[in-house]
Design an enzyme around this catalytic site. Structure first.
Site, PDB file in Angstrom:
ATOM      1  N   ASP A   1      80.789   4.655  87.817  1.00 40.56           N
ATOM      2  CA  ASP A   1      79.980   4.992  88.983  1.00 40.56           C
ATOM      3  C   ASP A   1      78.562   4.682  88.527  1.00 40.56           C
ATOM      4  OD1 ASP A   1      78.108   6.388  90.628  1.00 40.56           O
ATOM      5  OD2 ASP A   1      79.780   7.514  91.455  1.00 40.56           O
ATOM      6  N   HIS A   2      77.962   3.629  89.057  1.00 37.98           N
ATOM      7  CA  HIS A   2      76.724   3.166  88.428  1.00 37.98           C
ATOM      8  C   HIS A   2      75.589   4.182  88.521  1.00 37.98           C
ATOM      9  CE1 HIS A   2      75.642   1.868  92.507  1.00 37.98           C
ATOM     10  NE2 HIS A   2      74.409   1.732  92.088  1.00 37.98           N
TER      11      HIS A   2
ATOM     12  N   HIS B   1      78.924   8.746  94.230  1.00 35.95           N
ATOM     13  CA  HIS B   1      77.544   8.944  93.774  1.00 35.95           C
ATOM     14  C   HIS B   1      77.050  10.381  94.039  1.00 35.95           C
ATOM     15  CE1 HIS B   1      77.851   4.734  93.385  1.00 35.95           C
ATOM     16  NE2 HIS B   1      77.359   4.364  94.547  1.00 35.95           N
TER      17      HIS B   1
HETATM   18  C1  BG6 Z   1      77.231   1.144  96.049  1.00 30.27           C
HETATM   19  C2  BG6 Z   1      77.625   1.186  97.492  1.00 30.27           C
HETATM   20  O1  BG6 Z   1      78.131   1.872  95.261  1.00 30.27           O
HETATM   21  O2  BG6 Z   1      75.936   1.707  95.904  1.00 30.27           O
HETATM   22  C3  BG6 Z   1      76.630   0.452  98.352  1.00 30.27           C
HETATM   23  O3  BG6 Z   1      78.915   0.588  97.640  1.00 30.27           O
HETATM   24  C4  BG6 Z   1      75.240   0.993  98.109  1.00 30.27           C
HETATM   25  O4  BG6 Z   1      76.969   0.566  99.724  1.00 30.27           O
HETATM   26  C5  BG6 Z   1      74.926   1.022  96.617  1.00 30.27           C
HETATM   27  O5  BG6 Z   1      74.326   0.148  98.782  1.00 30.27           O
HETATM   28  C6  BG6 Z   1      73.618   1.727  96.349  1.00 30.27           C
HETATM   29  O6  BG6 Z   1      73.285   1.566  94.999  1.00 30.27           O
HETATM   30  P1  BG6 Z   1      71.764   1.669  94.523  1.00 30.27           P
HETATM   31  O7  BG6 Z   1      71.849   1.600  93.047  1.00 30.27           O
HETATM   32  O8  BG6 Z   1      71.052   0.519  95.164  1.00 30.27           O
HETATM   33  O9  BG6 Z   1      71.278   2.974  95.032  1.00 30.27           O
END
Ligand code: BG6
Length: 515
Positions: free
Chosen positions: A187-188, A250
């Site tokens: 989960d980044h 997230h």
């Molecule tokens: C992803 C979602 O996991 O996270 C996307 O699938 C979203 O829909 C993105 O735009 C948001 O990531 P960040 O790092 O730009 O907040």
């Protein structure tokens, strides 16, 4: 980031012709290589159905790295050295495809001395996960290495299942091929520096922990706003929606890090153990409560960055009568002694006026304020806000006396700003996570029981919402702050959505009803 280098290994990216590889994975791997964080004996094999040659793959990846690498720091010499390690295999996710891949990996092993140390990354649509894992098992590519049972490893990108049953099934399939210590569910958000800073804020400072509970905290807000729409991912997003795309992963992890009990150590088992306990303590939301505690919305046509943008239903790949939510506001409770009765308000949306992720702890008002603010009102309560992105930092709102003869008081935000403090942008989340997976550190990855506990809470909410489909979904114009129902959700409790600090770069031409 750790300066320790992983053992020689081959990174195998499934879905190498896709968006995720171009935007996130390859720029991150290149960034790690350029910074000297990868071993000398290292290579990347891209695998996908799309026919490509090694040369065309390298050219596409070069473009992606130039565009997306952190802080735009592209270095020609480093790219040349990196590109020579990239190769491509075109094949289906079936037995002949995996045989071809195996022979390629055997070559790499003989050349680089990786001896079966492969890190597989599932960057495909989730529908392909099962076939890939089955194919790796049958081809013998998932078998543990003799003498080092921590390889080969697999990274599984989100979404992990679409409900509890599918998540469990996927866990079973994965665990048939790989032992749990070799599975890295990504989960980044957990790789974002400021998310990790939450642990430091809470557990390395003595002043916050005594206040971090129902006696002092009135409520908590977790906000994940995006100014972009579905960015060409309409087909995927229409099956997913904000509940599965952002809330289940997230936002659940942000909630865990804010609310969990202190772990006994900052290692993988201790941290993830506390996260699971927190997820299990979330008060289930029966269908009857969902309509009072959850607001969904979908963007209609509007503006973004001053330009007109289409309605969600007019985006490519989206059904013209879709009721999928692009906005979500929700009130949750944690049923444990620390948080009993404290509402956690969660809000996320696409096509918002700003891009901003912030967690704010709203403390209770002073019990007996001796001093009054303007208009004789009690001073606004203290707020501690952690900005996850952009302008990463922390703001503490407290009261100050306005200079002058009168005892006039005013709230003031004391700011910590990551870039001014350290003179550089925080590192990229994917870089951190890929390096951790290569080093075998699972602390920032999701364990099997964690993903199931998150689905146990989110699944029934999704089901209740699905059961009410087809329904009318509240619409909000692109570039606005979401449907009015979301305001009512929090206002009904005598509170309001608040952002402590707006991002520095506002997009012009957006409506600002409130923050
Ligand atoms: C992803 C979602 O996991 O996270 C996307 O699938 C979203 O829909 C993105 O735009 C948001 O990531 P960040 O790092 O730009 O907040």
């Amino acid at each position: 980031m750790s300066k320790k280098k992983p053992d020689p290994f081959t990174l195998v990216i499934f879905g190498a012709s896709g968006d995720l590889t171009a935007r996130k994975l390859m720029p991150a791997v290149y960034g790690l290589f350029r910074d000297g964080l990868l071993p000398d004996a290292f290579s990347v094999v891209g695998y996908a159905r799309t026919p490509e040659t090694d040369e065309s793959f390298r050219a596409g990846m070069r473009e992606a790295a130039q565009k997306f690498v952190r802080s735009g720091s592209f270095d020609e010499a480093a790219w040349k050295a990196f590109a020579s390690r990239l190769s491509y295999v075109s094949g289906s996710y079936d037995a002949p495809g995996f045989r071809l891949l195996k022979s390629k990996l055997d070559e790499a092993a003989a050349r680089d001395g990786t001896r079966g140390r492969c890190l597989f990354d599932l960057a495909t649509p989730p529908a392909a996960f099962g076939d890939i894992v089955g194919g790796l098992l049958e081809a013998g590519l998932s078998l543990p290495r003799e003498g080092d049972s921590s390889w080969p490893r697999i990274i599984v990108e989100k979404p992990f299942g679409s409900d509890l049953a599918t998540a469990r099934e996927l866990n079973k399939r994965l665990q048939r091929a790989f032992s749990e210590n070799r599975i890295f569910r990504i989960d980044h958000y957990l790789g974002k520096e400021t998310v990790q800073n939450l642990l430091v804020l809470r557990f390395a400072n003595s002043i916050f922990e005594p206040l971090w509970n129902r006696d002092f905290v009135d409520h908590v807000q977790i906000t994940v706003l995006e100014s972009v729409g579905v960015e060409g991912r309409g087909r995927y997003y229409d099956q997913t929606g904000a509940l599965r795309d952002i809330l289940e992963n997230h936002m659940m992890h942000l909630l865990c890090l804010v609310a969990m009990e202190p772990p006994v150590a900052l290692d993988a088992d201790a941290v993830r153990g506390e996260k699971v306990k927190l997820l299990r303590a979330l008060k289930p939301m029966p269908p009857a409560c969902v309509s009072d505690q959850v607001v969904r919305g979908q963007y209609s046509a509007g503006e973004s960055a001053g330009a007109p943008v289409p309605a969600y239903r007019d985006e490519p790949g989206v059904s013209p009568d879709s009721v999928t939510e692009t906005f979500l506001a929700l009130k949750a409770f944690v049923d444990n002694p620390r948080w009993q009765g404290v509402p956690f308000y969660l809000r996320t949306g696409k096509r918002m006026p700003v891009r901003l992720t912030e967690i704010s702890i709203h403390f209770k008002a002073a019990a007996h304020p001796l001093l009054r603010a303007a208009h004789n009102a009690p001073p606004p309560p203290n707020v501690l806000a952690v900005r996850i992105q952009p302008n990463e930092g922390i703001t503490l709102r407290f009261q100050v006396k306005v200079p002058g003869p009168a005892m006039e008081i005013r709230p003031f935000g004391m700011d910590f700003d990551y870039v001014s403090a350290f003179g550089k942008e925080p590192p990229d989340a994917y870089e951190r996570l890929l390096l951790d997976a290569a080093l075998g550190d699972s602390t920032l990855f999701i364990r099997d029981d964690e993903v199931e506990a998150a689905w146990s809470f989110v699944g029934p909410i999704v089901e209740s919402c699905d059961a009410r489909k087809p329904v009318k979904i509240p619409l909000y114009p692109a570039g606005s702050w979401g449907p009015a129902e979301a305001d009512r959700l929090i206002q009904a409790d005598g509170r309001r959505w608040e952002l402590m600090k707006r991002p520095v770069h506002h997009e012009p031409g957006t409506r600002r009803r409130r923050a």
